[in-house]
Scaffold this motif. Structure first.
Motif, mmCIF file in Angstrom:
data_model
loop_
_atom_site.group_PDB
_atom_site.id
_atom_site.type_symbol
_atom_site.label_atom_id
_atom_site.label_comp_id
_atom_site.label_asym_id
_atom_site.label_seq_id
_atom_site.Cartn_x
_atom_site.Cartn_y
_atom_site.Cartn_z
ATOM 1 N N TYR A 47 36.624 31.000 44.567
ATOM 2 C CA TYR A 47 37.042 32.286 44.668
ATOM 3 C C TYR A 47 36.365 33.231 43.957
ATOM 4 O O TYR A 47 36.376 34.483 43.962
ATOM 5 N N ASP A 53 40.123 38.641 42.790
ATOM 6 C CA ASP A 53 40.003 37.994 43.947
ATOM 7 C C ASP A 53 40.551 36.818 43.965
ATOM 8 O O ASP A 53 40.790 36.252 45.104
ATOM 9 N N HIS A 54 41.343 36.180 43.201
ATOM 10 C CA HIS A 54 42.072 35.040 43.005
ATOM 11 C C HIS A 54 43.429 35.293 43.615
ATOM 12 O O HIS A 54 44.298 34.228 44.069
#
Length: 447
Positions: A47, A53-54
Motif C-alpha cells: 500500500y 493510504d493503508h
C-alpha cells in the motif's frame, strides 16, 4: 538457557516473521513511514509508505487527528482504524507515543472479531429494483457491491466494452461514499456523461454502514436547460470576481482620498457631490455584477446600447488584468430589442472567457474588439479577437454539446450561447482562421 540466548531468540527473524503479527512504524507528522518492522514492511510493499493510504478513506481524517494528538504529548494514545491487509478490511488497534527524540512511534495488531455473515440482498427487493426505471446500487462498509440493478450493470458493461476503460460511476460512488461516511449525511450529485445528465442520490444507512445510490437520467426538459444555464452563469461570475474587485477599488480610492482631504481642509460640503457620485457608481457596478447571478427572468423591451455598455466595465477590468487591449464601439439606437438582460450578458461573458483563454500567454498586442451596429430590422454585435484562431475541422464541431478543445472544458458554454440567442429569435455565427483570430456575429431583431 542463559538470558542472553533468550533475548537473541525473541529478536530473531524466526520470531518476527512466523510468530509476531504486530505492526510497528516510526512515522512523520504527514503520515510518511520512515522505519518499520518486518510485518510493517510487507504492508508498505502493498500500500505504499504513506500510512493514510493503508486505512479506509472515511478513517483518514481520524488517523490524522490520532497522529497529531501523539505529536502533542508524551502519553500513550490508543485508537482503532479500519485498515486494508492482504486485500481484506480489518480493525487494527494502534497505540502510539513520542519517544525522547520526538519520533512518532506506533504499534498495532489486528483485532480478532467474530465472523459476520455477509449481507444478502433479498430476492424480492432485487426483482422490484430491476423493474424500476432508475438504476440502483448498494455497497457495504468497504465499498464492495452488495447489489446492483440490471439497468446499472447493462449501462456499465456497454460503456466499458465501447470505451475500453472503467465506467466513471465507480469513482463517483467512491468519492460520494467517503464524504457521506465522514459526515454521516445523505448527498446528491449531478453527473454529465455522453450527452446525458444523471441525478445521483446517496443514502447513508448508519446502523449497518451501508450506502445505497439511485441514478436517474434527467430528460432534456426546460428544467435541465435552466440548470445548465445557471451553472454557466455561476462560472462566469466566479471568474470575473477579480475584475469586479478591481472595478470597485477605483471609486473606493476616490472616496477615501476626498474624505482625507475634507478632514485636512475642514470642508466636507466641497467634496460632498463627488463622494456621492462615486457611491452611486459603486451601486451601479454592484447592480451590473449581481444581475449576472440572477436566475432567468421574463424578457422585456430594452435599448441595446444600454445593455451592452452596462457590461463593458466588467469586461474592461478582465482585459486589464490579462493585459488585453479592449476596443469598444457601440452604435446607439432608439429602437428596442425584446430580451432577457441577464442571459444576454451571460452570452457576452462566455465569449470573452473563451477569447481570453484562447490567447497564448506569450502573445503580444492581444486585442478584443466589441462593435454594435444598427440595420433596418436588427441590432448586430460583432466580437473579434486576434488570438490563435481555429482550423476548419474544429470550427465544424464547435457549438455541438460537450465538444471542447480545452483540457478542463465542459463543452457547454458555446452551445448554451447559441441556444440563448436562438430563444431571442436571433442568429449566432462564428468565423475563424487559424493564426488570424476569431469573429463572432450576433444579430438580435428589433421589436
Amino acid at each position: 538457557m542463559s538470558s542472553d540466548t533468550m533475548v537473541g531468540t525473541l529478536s530473531s527473524d524466526l520470531f518476527e516473521k512466523q510468530l509476531s503479527e504486530e505492526i510497528r512504524y516510526c512515522i512523520l507528522l504527514n503520515g510518511k513511514i520512515v522505519d518499520c518492522n518486518y510485518y510493517g514492511h510487507l504492508l508498505i510493499e502493498e500500500y505504499g509508505d504513506i500510512l493514510f493510504d493503508h486505512v479506509l478513506e472515511y478513517d483518514q481524517k481520524s488517523l490524522y487527528s490520532f497522529i497529531k494528538e501523539i505529536s502533542g504529548t508524551h502519553k500513550v494514545i490508543e485508537r482503532v482504524f479500519n485498515q486494508r491487509i492482504k486485500g481484506e478490511t480489518h480493525k487494527v488497534r494502534y497505540r502510539g507515543m513520542l519517544d525522547i527524540h520526538n519520533h512518532i512511534l506506533i504499534s498495532g495488531y489486528i483485532e480478532k472479531t467474530v465472523e459476520i455473515t455477509r449481507y444478502t440482498f433479498p430476492e424480492t427487493m432485487k426483482t422490484i429494483f430491476n423493474e424500476l426505471q432508475f438504476m440502483f446500487i448498494l455497497i457495504d462498509h468497504d465499498n464492495q457491491v452488495l447489489f446492483s440493478s440490471d439497468q446499472y450493470i447493462n449501462i456499465v458493461k456497454t460503456y466499458e466494452k465501447e470505451n475500453k476503460c472503467k465506467h466513471p460511476f465507480g469513482e463517483v460512488i467512491r468519492n460520494m461514499a467517503c464524504i457521506m461516511r465522514l459526515n454521516k449525511i445523505n448527498i446528491e450529485r449531478y453527473h454529465y456523461l455522453e450527452d446525458k445528465l444523471y441525478h445521483i442520490y446517496g443514502i447513508y444507512h448508519q446502523e449497518v454502514n451501508h450506502i445505497s445510490f439511485t441514478f436517474n437520467e434527467i430528460e432534456k426538459t426546460e428544467e435541465f436547460e435552466k440548470l445548465i444555464q445557471y451553472k454557466q452563469q455561476m462560472e462566469s461570475v466566479s471568474q470575473l470576481a477579480a475584475g469586479f474587485a478591481h472595478e470597485l477599488r477605483n471609486p473606493l480610492s476616490v472616496i477615501r482620498g476626498f474624505i482625507q482631504l475634507s478632514t485636512l481642509t475642514n470642508s466636507m460640503d466641497k467634496y460632498y457631490r463627488t463622494i456621492l457620485s462615486e457611491i452611486d457608481r459603486m451601486n451601479t457596478i454592484l447592480d451590473d455584477f449581481l444581475s449576472l447571478s440572477r436566475k432567468s427572468t421574463k424578457k422585456k423591451g430594452s435599448i441595446p446600447q444600454t445593455i451592452f455598455k452596462s457590461i463593458m466595465p466588467l469586461i474592461h477590468s478582465e482585459c486589464l488584468l490579462r493585459n488585453i487591449l479592449l476596443k469598444c464601439d457601440i452604435e446607439p439606437s432608439a429602437r428596442e430589442i425584446n430580451l432577457d438582460e441577464s442571459m444576454i450578458k451571460q452570452v457576452l461573458l462566455n465569449i470573452l472567457r473563451n477569447s481570453v483563454e484562447a490567447f497564448e500567454e506569450e502573445q503580444e498586442n492581444k486585442t478584443f474588439i466589441v462593435q454594435g451596429k444598427t440595420s433596418e430590422n436588427a441590432y448586430t454585435l460583432i466580437i473579434t479577437d486576434n488570438g490563435p484562431g481555429m482550423e476548419q475541422t474544429v470550427l465544424d464541431q464547435l457549438g455541438k454539446p460537450f465538444f471542447t478543445t480545452k483540457a478542463n472544458g465542459t463543452g457547454i458554454g458555446l452551445p448554451m450561447c447559441k441556444k440563448i440567442i436562438k430563444d431571442h429569435h436571433g442568429t449566432f455565427i462564428i468565423n475563424s482562421n487559424l493564426g488570424e483570430g476569431t469573429e463572432i456575429i450576433i444579430k438580435l431583431p428589433f421589436i
